[in-house]
Every structure is written in structure tokens, then in C-alpha cells.
Design an enzyme around this catalytic site. Structure first.
Site, PDB file in Angstrom:
ATOM      1  N   ALA A  69     108.221   6.799   7.632  1.00 35.90           N
ATOM      2  CA  ALA A  69     107.300   7.522   8.486  1.00 35.90           C
ATOM      3  C   ALA A  69     106.810   8.730   7.691  1.00 35.90           C
ATOM      4  CB  ALA A  69     108.005   7.952   9.763  1.00 35.90           C
ATOM      5  N   GLY A 113     111.290   4.348   8.096  1.00 36.71           N
ATOM      6  CA  GLY A 113     110.405   3.608   8.989  1.00 36.71           C
ATOM      7  C   GLY A 113     109.782   2.383   8.316  1.00 36.71           C
ATOM      8  N   GLU A 116     112.324  -0.247   8.694  1.00 35.34           N
ATOM      9  CA  GLU A 116     112.371  -0.608  10.123  1.00 35.34           C
ATOM     10  C   GLU A 116     111.167  -1.460  10.509  1.00 35.34           C
ATOM     11  OE1 GLU A 116     112.951   3.586  11.083  1.00 35.34           O
ATOM     12  OE2 GLU A 116     114.692   3.003  12.271  1.00 35.34           O
ATOM     13  N   GLU A 136     117.014   8.531   6.188  1.00 31.92           N
ATOM     14  CA  GLU A 136     116.697   9.626   7.124  1.00 31.92           C
ATOM     15  C   GLU A 136     117.776  10.698   7.171  1.00 31.92           C
ATOM     16  OE1 GLU A 136     116.470   6.362   7.782  1.00 31.92           O
ATOM     17  OE2 GLU A 136     114.636   5.938   8.929  1.00 31.92           O
TER      18      GLU A 136
HETATM   19  C1  HXC Z   1     105.090  11.467   3.390  1.00 27.64           C
HETATM   20  C2  HXC Z   1     105.563  10.701   1.284  1.00 27.64           C
HETATM   21  C3  HXC Z   1     106.620   9.913   1.783  1.00 27.64           C
HETATM   22  C4  HXC Z   1     106.862   9.938   3.189  1.00 27.64           C
HETATM   23  C5  HXC Z   1     106.509   9.640  -0.355  1.00 27.64           C
HETATM   24  N1  HXC Z   1     105.532  10.500  -0.036  1.00 27.64           N
HETATM   25  N2  HXC Z   1     107.188   9.269   0.736  1.00 27.64           N
HETATM   26  N3  HXC Z   1     104.819  11.465   2.084  1.00 27.64           N
HETATM   27  N4  HXC Z   1     106.075  10.729   3.941  1.00 27.64           N
HETATM   28  N5  HXC Z   1     107.821   9.196   3.766  1.00 27.64           N
HETATM   29  C6  HXC Z   1     104.588  11.148  -0.939  1.00 27.64           C
HETATM   30  C7  HXC Z   1     105.226  12.212  -1.788  1.00 27.64           C
HETATM   31  O1  HXC Z   1     105.336  13.413  -1.062  1.00 27.64           O
HETATM   32  C8  HXC Z   1     104.265  12.316  -2.936  1.00 27.64           C
HETATM   33  O2  HXC Z   1     103.150  13.077  -2.535  1.00 27.64           O
HETATM   34  C9  HXC Z   1     103.791  10.881  -3.100  1.00 27.64           C
HETATM   35  O3  HXC Z   1     104.076  10.203  -1.870  1.00 27.64           O
HETATM   36  C10 HXC Z   1     104.529  10.136  -4.210  1.00 27.64           C
HETATM   37  O4  HXC Z   1     105.927  10.305  -3.980  1.00 27.64           O
HETATM   38  P1  HXC Z   1     106.954  10.816  -5.101  1.00 27.64           P
HETATM   39  O5  HXC Z   1     108.133  11.341  -4.383  1.00 27.64           O
HETATM   40  O6  HXC Z   1     106.270  11.712  -6.064  1.00 27.64           O
HETATM   41  O7  HXC Z   1     107.279   9.439  -5.832  1.00 27.64           O
HETATM   42  P2  HXC Z   1     108.612   9.012  -6.589  1.00 27.64           P
HETATM   43  O8  HXC Z   1     109.114  10.140  -7.440  1.00 27.64           O
HETATM   44  O9  HXC Z   1     108.278   7.710  -7.234  1.00 27.64           O
HETATM   45  O10 HXC Z   1     109.714   8.793  -5.454  1.00 27.64           O
HETATM   46  C11 HXC Z   1     109.551   7.734  -4.533  1.00 27.64           C
HETATM   47  C12 HXC Z   1     110.512   7.925  -3.338  1.00 27.64           C
HETATM   48  C13 HXC Z   1     110.300   9.328  -2.713  1.00 27.64           C
HETATM   49  C14 HXC Z   1     111.972   7.791  -3.796  1.00 27.64           C
HETATM   50  C15 HXC Z   1     110.200   6.816  -2.337  1.00 27.64           C
HETATM   51  O11 HXC Z   1     108.879   9.513  -2.490  1.00 27.64           O
HETATM   52  C16 HXC Z   1     110.991   9.529  -1.417  1.00 27.64           C
HETATM   53  O12 HXC Z   1     112.204   9.756  -1.367  1.00 27.64           O
HETATM   54  N6  HXC Z   1     110.220   9.504  -0.310  1.00 27.64           N
HETATM   55  C17 HXC Z   1     110.772   9.756   1.021  1.00 27.64           C
HETATM   56  C18 HXC Z   1     111.530   8.557   1.508  1.00 27.64           C
HETATM   57  C19 HXC Z   1     112.118   8.832   2.884  1.00 27.64           C
HETATM   58  O13 HXC Z   1     112.884   9.796   3.093  1.00 27.64           O
HETATM   59  N7  HXC Z   1     111.736   7.967   3.848  1.00 27.64           N
HETATM   60  C20 HXC Z   1     112.219   8.155   5.219  1.00 27.64           C
HETATM   61  C21 HXC Z   1     111.284   9.053   5.957  1.00 27.64           C
HETATM   62  S1  HXC Z   1     111.901   9.415   7.540  1.00 27.64           S
HETATM   63  P3  HXC Z   1     102.501  14.184  -3.508  1.00 27.64           P
HETATM   64  O14 HXC Z   1     101.444  14.817  -2.649  1.00 27.64           O
HETATM   65  O15 HXC Z   1     103.593  15.078  -3.939  1.00 27.64           O
HETATM   66  O16 HXC Z   1     101.936  13.366  -4.640  1.00 27.64           O
HETATM   67  C22 HXC Z   1     111.497   8.099   8.462  1.00 27.64           C
HETATM   68  C23 HXC Z   1     111.840   8.278   9.918  1.00 27.64           C
HETATM   69  C24 HXC Z   1     111.998   6.961  10.568  1.00 27.64           C
HETATM   70  O17 HXC Z   1     110.973   7.142   8.036  1.00 27.64           O
HETATM   71  C25 HXC Z   1     112.149   7.122  12.030  1.00 27.64           C
HETATM   72  C26 HXC Z   1     110.951   6.749  12.789  1.00 27.64           C
HETATM   73  C27 HXC Z   1     110.122   5.699  12.205  1.00 27.64           C
END
Ligand code: HXC
Length: 262
Positions: A69, A113, A116, A136
Site C-alpha cells: 500500500a 498490500g 495481500e 508492515e
Molecule cells: C510508497 C514506495 C513504496 C510503498 C517503494 N516506494 N515502496 N512508495 N509506498 N509501499 C517508493 C520509494 O519510496 C522510492 O521512491 C521508490 O518507490 C523506489 O523505491 P526504493 O526504496 O528506492 O527501491 P529499492 O531500494 O529497490 O527497495 C525496494 C523495496 C523498498 C525493498 C521494495 O522500496 C521497500 O522496502 N518498500 C516498502 C515496502 C513495504 O514496507 N511495503 C509494505 C507497505 S505497508 P523515491 O521517491 O524515493 O524514488 C502495506 C500495508 C498493508 O502494504 C495493509 C493494507 C493494504
């Protein structure tokens, strides 16, 4: 000009074809925001109602199915907002209303998400570079779109706890071994493989496919006795269809069936 949040394509050349939905926020690794989920829901409902569509595939790109998400959007939410607007329930669960099969074709990250969303689909075909996880916990929350419920049913309690409590990722091989994905293919063959599976489904009897999906979901979501009773009633009811007569007659006559979708 703003990019569309999803891209849709129609594939195949039979009477019923496959709708492919591509999640399209590449700069954010396909992070799923509200507008995207509304658009996807509308597309899913339209394809489900379209008699010319027999199966739906959801995919991302080679780097990410969806990295979760949208954290930038969620960071601004407080309790009253998510509670009063029924965050997730209001648009993510549209997918669960779809009666036709929905295949997730996953390459790259399927996190939070994103994982999911893939699990809400009927089955997952993974590219060899796929990575699944529920990270998360690292953001101070927990999975909120069914992850704590669907993941243990798919991979068991121990691996779910491991993934949900540590936030680590698992690769495609581990995911297949654990039962989360149905098959793994080379990343450059992912869409072809998903479309081939979908084409097979499109060539079958739509009513029996939809009811087979409903029965498997009954098993996945409920108890054994209820599921078996439900399956038996659906099984009996299919003997009222022309496609049952045709399917069995074709087998006995050693010819290909001509399903009429009724
Ligand atoms: C918003 C995101 C994002 C996310 C990545 N980006 N994931 N933006 N929401 N979930 C953005 C980054 O901020 C970054 O933007 C760009 O995408 C590229 O990501 P990087 O981190 O630079 O890439 P990388 O180093 O290759 O790392 C990839 C990654 C990492 C390991 C997947 O991006 C990451 O950990 N993302 C978050 C994953 C996460 O926590 N997902 C769960 C979210 S909570 P910029 O602008 O800096 O270029 C969730 C809640 C679920 O999903 C419950 C309800 C559905």
C-alpha cells in the site's frame, strides 16, 4: 499529462478472451493508492460482467508486482480516518466479488498490500525473481488486507509468523515450496505462461469454472463440513447445465466439447 494507474489489454482469439490488468506506478514500485484500487475495482467488475471475457490476469512489471500500500498516503492517516472511511474494505475487496478466475502474475516485489492483493487472486504464478513478504511490522503496523488470515492458510502458521513478525522477504522458490504460488517461470516468460493458463480456462465452461472457484474459496475460507455440503450442492446443480451433458457426451464420443456457456 498524468499516466494511467492501470493499463488494460485483451488477449486471445477464442470466443472468450483474457483481460490483462497491469498495475502502472513504476516510479513508486507500483505502490497501491486509493485511486488505483478504485480504478482496478471498476475494471474488474466490468470484465466480470463482459460475456466475451473468460479470465482475468493481474500483473505489475518486471521489478514489482506491488511493493505494498502507498506508504506516503498512509503516513497522513489517523485512526478516525481509516475507521470512518473503511480504508481497504471500501475498494480493495471489490476483487473478492469477481466470479471469474483472477490469476496474479507476479514478478519482483509483492510486499505488504501487494502480497495481500496477490493472495486475493485465485492463484499466483511467480517469475523466478519474485519476492514475497509482509513487512508492515517494520512500519509499526500489521498486514491489513487479509495477510494474517490468508498467508497462514497458504503456508502454515510457522512460516507466516516468521514472515509477519520479522518482516523478511521470501523468494519464489521458498514461496512455491511453501504452497503460496502454483508455479515458477523465467521472468521473461511470465505473461505468456499466465495467458496460456488463462486461455485454457477461457475454453472451458464458464458456469462450472465460476462454481469451481466458489467451492475452492468455500474450503479456503471456512470449515470442512460446511465446505463439503456446499460442494455437493453445487456439484448436483451442474447436472442441470447443457455444458455437463455436452462435456460428458464429448468425452464418451472421443471428440472435443463445444461448450455453450449455459
Ligand atoms: C510508497 C514506495 C513504496 C510503498 C517503494 N516506494 N515502496 N512508495 N509506498 N509501499 C517508493 C520509494 O519510496 C522510492 O521512491 C521508490 O518507490 C523506489 O523505491 P526504493 O526504496 O528506492 O527501491 P529499492 O531500494 O529497490 O527497495 C525496494 C523495496 C523498498 C525493498 C521494495 O522500496 C521497500 O522496502 N518498500 C516498502 C515496502 C513495504 O514496507 N511495503 C509494505 C507497505 S505497508 P523515491 O521517491 O524515493 O524514488 C502495506 C500495508 C498493508 O502494504 C495493509 C493494507 C493494504
Amino acid at each position: 499529462m498524468t499516466e494511467p494507474l492501470i493499463l488494460t489489454e485483451i488477449h486471445g482469439d477464442g470466443e472468450r478472451r483474457t483481460a490483462l490488468i497491469r498495475i502502472n506506478r513504476p516510479k513508486q514500485l507500483n505502490a497501491l493508492n486509493d485511486a488505483l484500487m478504485v480504478e482496478m475495482g471498476q475494471a474488474l467488475i466490468a470484465f466480470d460482467r463482459d460475456d466475451a471475457i473468460g479470465c482475468i490476469v493481474i500483473t505489475g512489471n518486471e521489478k514489482a508486482f506491488a511493493a505494498g500500500a502507498d506508504i506516503a498516503a498512509m503516513a497522513k492517516y489517523d485512526y478516525m480516518h481509516v475507521h470512518q472511511t473503511e480504508y481497504i474494505t471500501r475498494n480493495w475487496e471489490t476483487l473478492l466479488q469477481v466470479r471469474k478466475p483472477v490469476i496474479a502474475a507476479v514478478a519482483g516485489f509483492a510486499l505488504g498490500g501487494g502480497c495481500e492483493l496477490a493472495m486475493m487472486c485465485d492463484f499466483i504464478i511467480a517469475a523466478d525473481n519474485a519476492k514475497f513478504g509482509q513487512p508492515e511490522i517494520k512500519l509499526g503496523v500489521i498486514p491489513g488486507a487479509g495477510g494474517t488470515q490468508r498467508l497462514p492458510r497458504a503456508v502454515g502458521k510457522s512460516k507466516t509468523m516468521d514472515l509477519v513478525l520479522t518482516g523478511r522477504m521470501m523468494d519464489a522458490t521458498e514461496a512455491e515450496r511453501a504452497g503460496l504460488v502454483s508455479r515458477i517461470v523465467a521472468a521473461d516468460k511470465l505473461i505468456d505462461e499466465a495467458l496460456s493458463a488463462a486461455a485454457i480456462i477461457c475454453g472451458l465452461s464458464g458456469p462450472s469454472v465460476a462454481l469451481a472457484k466458489a467451492c475452492v474459496n468455500k474450503s479456503f475460507e471456512g470449515g470442512l463440513r460446511d465446505g463439503i455440503d456446499y460442494e455437493r450442492r453445487i456439484f448436483h446443480s451442474l447436472f442441470a447445465t447443457e455444458d455437463q451433458k455436452e462435456g460428458m457426451d464429448a468425452f464418451l464420443s472421443k471428440r472435443a466439447p463445444q461448450f455453450k456457456q449455459r
